[in-house]
Scaffold this active site. Sequence first.
Site, PDB file in Angstrom:
ATOM      1  N   LYS A 193    -119.340  39.544 -19.005  1.00 32.23           N
ATOM      2  CA  LYS A 193    -120.141  39.476 -17.775  1.00 32.23           C
ATOM      3  C   LYS A 193    -119.295  39.909 -16.563  1.00 32.23           C
ATOM      4  CE  LYS A 193    -123.351  37.916 -20.400  1.00 32.23           C
ATOM      5  NZ  LYS A 193    -123.841  36.601 -20.717  1.00 32.23           N
TER       6      LYS A 193
HETATM    7  C1  LIG Z   1    -124.592  35.662 -21.587  1.00 30.45           C
HETATM    8  C2  LIG Z   1    -125.986  35.216 -21.399  1.00 30.45           C
HETATM    9  C3  LIG Z   1    -126.395  33.878 -21.571  1.00 30.45           C
HETATM   10  C4  LIG Z   1    -125.512  32.815 -22.139  1.00 30.45           C
HETATM   11  O1  LIG Z   1    -124.296  32.673 -21.544  1.00 30.45           O
HETATM   12  P1  LIG Z   1    -123.053  32.022 -22.363  1.00 30.45           P
HETATM   13  O2  LIG Z   1    -122.047  31.793 -21.300  1.00 30.45           O
HETATM   14  O3  LIG Z   1    -122.635  33.032 -23.376  1.00 30.45           O
HETATM   15  O4  LIG Z   1    -123.537  30.746 -22.972  1.00 30.45           O
HETATM   16  C5  LIG Z   1    -127.698  33.564 -21.276  1.00 30.45           C
HETATM   17  N1  LIG Z   1    -128.585  34.484 -20.866  1.00 30.45           N
HETATM   18  C6  LIG Z   1    -128.251  35.780 -20.728  1.00 30.45           C
HETATM   19  C7  LIG Z   1    -129.266  36.759 -20.259  1.00 30.45           C
HETATM   20  C8  LIG Z   1    -126.947  36.192 -21.001  1.00 30.45           C
HETATM   21  O5  LIG Z   1    -126.619  37.479 -20.885  1.00 30.45           O
END
Ligand SMILES: *Cc1c(COP(=O)(O)O)cnc(C)c1O
Length: 387
Positions: A193
């Site tokens: 991210k």
């Molecule tokens: C990455 C992501 C999540 C979950 O995040 P984590 O930190 O991996 O638990 C939820 N929703 C979306 C759209 C994501 O891209």
Amino acid sequence: MKAIPYGKQNITQEDIEVVVDVLKADFLTQGPRIAEFEENFATYIGSSYAVAVSNGTAALHLAAMALGIEPGDRIITTPITFAASANCVLYCGGEVYFADIDPETYTISLEAVEKLLKAHPKGYFKGIVPVDFTGYPVNLEELKKLANEYGMWILEDACHAPGGFFIDSKGQKQGCGNSNYADAAIFSFHPVKHIASGEGGMITTNSKEVYEKLLVLRTHGITRENLIKDFPNPELQGGWYYEMQELGYNYRITDFQAALGNSQLKRADEGLERRQEIAEKYYASFSENKGIKVQKRSKDAYNAHHLFVIEVSDRKGLYDHLRVKNIYAQIHYIPVHLMPFYKKFGWKEGDFPNAENYYKKCISLPMYPSLTNDEQDYVIETVKSFL
Ligand SMILES: *Cc1c(COP(=O)(O)O)cnc(C)c1O
């Protein structure tokens, strides 16, 4: 050419130093870096409050709890998202419904949402979890009108979109996750991210009530504030006294993760600008290409570009071709309603044709700030040579 992934973190010497500083200090978890990260993040996103948690999925779970999902509550989300956007509803005993995507923006179609709402009595759905997929901002002003009419809350999954925004009807920039139109929003700090802290997540809201619930739920439902003090022997209460008032979880983030997140946050705008540059080059290279469909662009929607997605007819062919050339593209996402687990609820192929058609063709190309110009040129040439 070394392997090129679809997304990747960028760790600087300064990032390393702030983490090492925490390791040498008094608090590994629950230390001062957490509140600092929360404050800076709220400022960056434009919300009143921010609560840091252990990951984005925990953020979804706690936000859903704080918004008051109860067993049997029906919640709408998009089939084109990571499963966690839907799973958080099930964690709370709710029921997941889907509305199809817009075939141009790939985000949840507001027309499809309205159609679904109209097909049921008012009050049938309690909430909606829109996802700013790829970083493309859902127009929450429009969604909010529907939510108000039908008595629903909005939990924005902004994991892809820190820094993204849409322009509202008054010409104002509305940053993803600022919670001006949503009741709460969530983010993830997974390494792919925009902001990486290893694991980590954040909930933003403008509601003091939601904020206070989140603080308690994040740490077992235990609090030292707003005490009920109904313990049998109040005279026995000393400085150690706390109460467990609700069934919460341990969803805390650590101080060294918060320090890393905070350090990364300082470079967030820089990363965002580089993502725009990369996107511009992809658009310039592919927009005129008949074999490639690109995601819609709009002057009212600033895509934060966690992802850069294209659609091609021979998607598997392209995926395999890129692999051989050491380019590790990804597919975002296999529709959630077609997962074996969700099929058990009765969802099936054909339920959401736009999402399913999109899935057959979509592929996410490398998109991260440290992708070099040469690497991107190589990706573009390799895609073009396949077609
Ligand atoms: C990455 C992501 C999540 C979950 O995040 P984590 O930190 O991996 O638990 C939820 N929703 C979306 C759209 C994501 O891209």
